[in-house]
Every structure is written in C-alpha cells, then in structure tokens.
Design a protein around this motif. Sequence first.
Motif, PDB file in Angstrom:
ATOM      1  N   ARG A  69     -25.223  83.099  23.484  1.00 53.68           N
ATOM      2  CA  ARG A  69     -24.803  82.166  22.656  1.00 53.68           C
ATOM      3  C   ARG A  69     -23.326  82.094  22.548  1.00 53.68           C
ATOM      4  NH1 ARG A  69     -27.346  81.563  16.690  1.00 53.68           N
ATOM      5  NH2 ARG A  69     -28.329  79.760  17.644  1.00 53.68           N
ATOM      6  N   ASP A  70     -22.536  82.990  22.522  1.00 55.29           N
ATOM      7  CA  ASP A  70     -21.408  82.977  22.566  1.00 55.29           C
ATOM      8  C   ASP A  70     -20.727  82.357  23.843  1.00 55.29           C
ATOM      9  OD1 ASP A  70     -21.359  84.485  20.302  1.00 55.29           O
ATOM     10  OD2 ASP A  70     -21.166  86.387  21.250  1.00 55.29           O
ATOM     11  N   TYR A  71     -21.280  82.951  24.976  1.00 53.58           N
ATOM     12  CA  TYR A  71     -20.853  82.138  26.238  1.00 53.58           C
ATOM     13  C   TYR A  71     -21.120  80.880  26.422  1.00 53.58           C
ATOM     14  CZ  TYR A  71     -20.385  81.447  31.287  1.00 53.58           C
ATOM     15  OH  TYR A  71     -19.990  81.046  32.556  1.00 53.58           O
ATOM     16  N   ALA A  72     -22.195  80.393  25.756  1.00 52.83           N
ATOM     17  CA  ALA A  72     -22.498  78.894  25.833  1.00 52.83           C
ATOM     18  C   ALA A  72     -21.629  78.126  24.820  1.00 52.83           C
ATOM     19  CB  ALA A  72     -24.005  78.581  25.192  1.00 52.83           C
ATOM     20  N   SER A  73     -21.149  78.841  23.792  1.00 51.24           N
ATOM     21  CA  SER A  73     -20.334  78.081  22.877  1.00 51.24           C
ATOM     22  C   SER A  73     -18.991  77.846  23.596  1.00 51.24           C
ATOM     23  CB  SER A  73     -20.055  78.914  21.574  1.00 51.24           C
ATOM     24  OG  SER A  73     -19.113  78.305  20.849  1.00 51.24           O
ATOM     25  N   VAL A  74     -18.357  78.807  24.415  1.00 55.08           N
ATOM     26  CA  VAL A  74     -17.001  78.610  24.851  1.00 55.08           C
ATOM     27  C   VAL A  74     -17.281  77.936  26.075  1.00 55.08           C
ATOM     28  CG1 VAL A  74     -15.859  80.765  24.035  1.00 55.08           C
ATOM     29  CG2 VAL A  74     -17.121  80.838  25.931  1.00 55.08           C
TER      30      VAL A  74
END
Length: 191
Positions: A69-74
């Motif tokens: 989710r963090d990766y998808a956000s950035v």
Amino acid sequence: MALLATAALAGCAVSGVGAGQDGWAPSPSYSGPVPEFSGPWASEFAEAYRSTTSEVVHTILAKGSITDRDYASVSSAYVQCMSNKGLKAVVTGQFGESTVEGDGDVNAANEACSADFSVISALRYSTSRNPQHLDENEIVVACLIKAKVAPPSYTAKNYAADLETQDFPFSTSVAGFLSCTSDPLGLSTSQ
C-alpha cells in the motif's frame, strides 16, 4: 514527438522531497529526531529518514517496513506528478521501474517528481531481495557458483574487485549472472 524513457528508480540514491509550488521539489536533509529503528535494515531506514523532509516518506519509514500500500501510494503520486508535467508515466515493476512517454524534459520532470518514489523504491528493493541484510558480495557469489556462472574457487573478495573494474572472468550477459545480481537468494521470480 513522443519520448520514451525507462527509469529503474530502485537503484537511485536516496533523496528527499518537500512541498514546493506544485507540491514536489528537492528538499534539504532532515535534522530533526529520527525514530529508533530495529532489525537488519535499521541503519538504512534511519539514513533514508534523515535524507528527506518529506512527511509522506517519514510516515512510511517510521513503521519500520514498506507495505504494498505504501509503494502504491508513492507510485500513484509519482505518476500524477509526471502527468502534471505533461508526461505519461507507467510504473512497470515492484521496485521503481517505470516508463515515461511524452514531449518535454523527462529528466527534469523525473528529478522533480521521483524523490519520494525513489526513497521508498530503493529501500523496498533492498529489503525484499535480501531481508536479513546478508553480505551482498557473499550472496551474489554463492548464487553465481550455484548457477555455474563462476567457478567454485571464486570468492566474495574476487567479486568485489571485479565489480569495481567491471572485468569479470566469466560472461556477465548470461541469464544466471543477471538473475544472481538481481535476486541472489532466489526470493522472487518476478524481479
């Protein structure tokens, strides 16, 4: 005219982002308090935290892990920023790989848009391919020997010297070499 560029941001140096006029601009290093990280990658998390004033990156790193989710956000923020600059960016991989199309200065846009994405991608790549933070040269050499790319007498010290000169006593264009350098522990077949 369409310009196509491929950026594998996972290998980029860790750099920061602060709020500029359009929300994306290089920032100075962070000088405030840094969370106490634990685990094999603690010093790298602390270094990444210090490398930026980005609240987004600080929030992600403070947890001590980087989720999908963090990766998808950035990734989404990077794609949107590039779009705002008139370029179409598509994230094509799990570790910062992307393609960029469009008219304009791709390098300048990428520099302006990729800081948060680069920090998170680079650390995600490193922690995913070597979760226990084992000696990099040793794990690559063990893989090269197992894949029969290098002879059994080849050592981590040999590899370090050869890496510096880029003069290897074996072919670096074979699949085994590429596989061992990108995924030495064989943890992912999709890298």
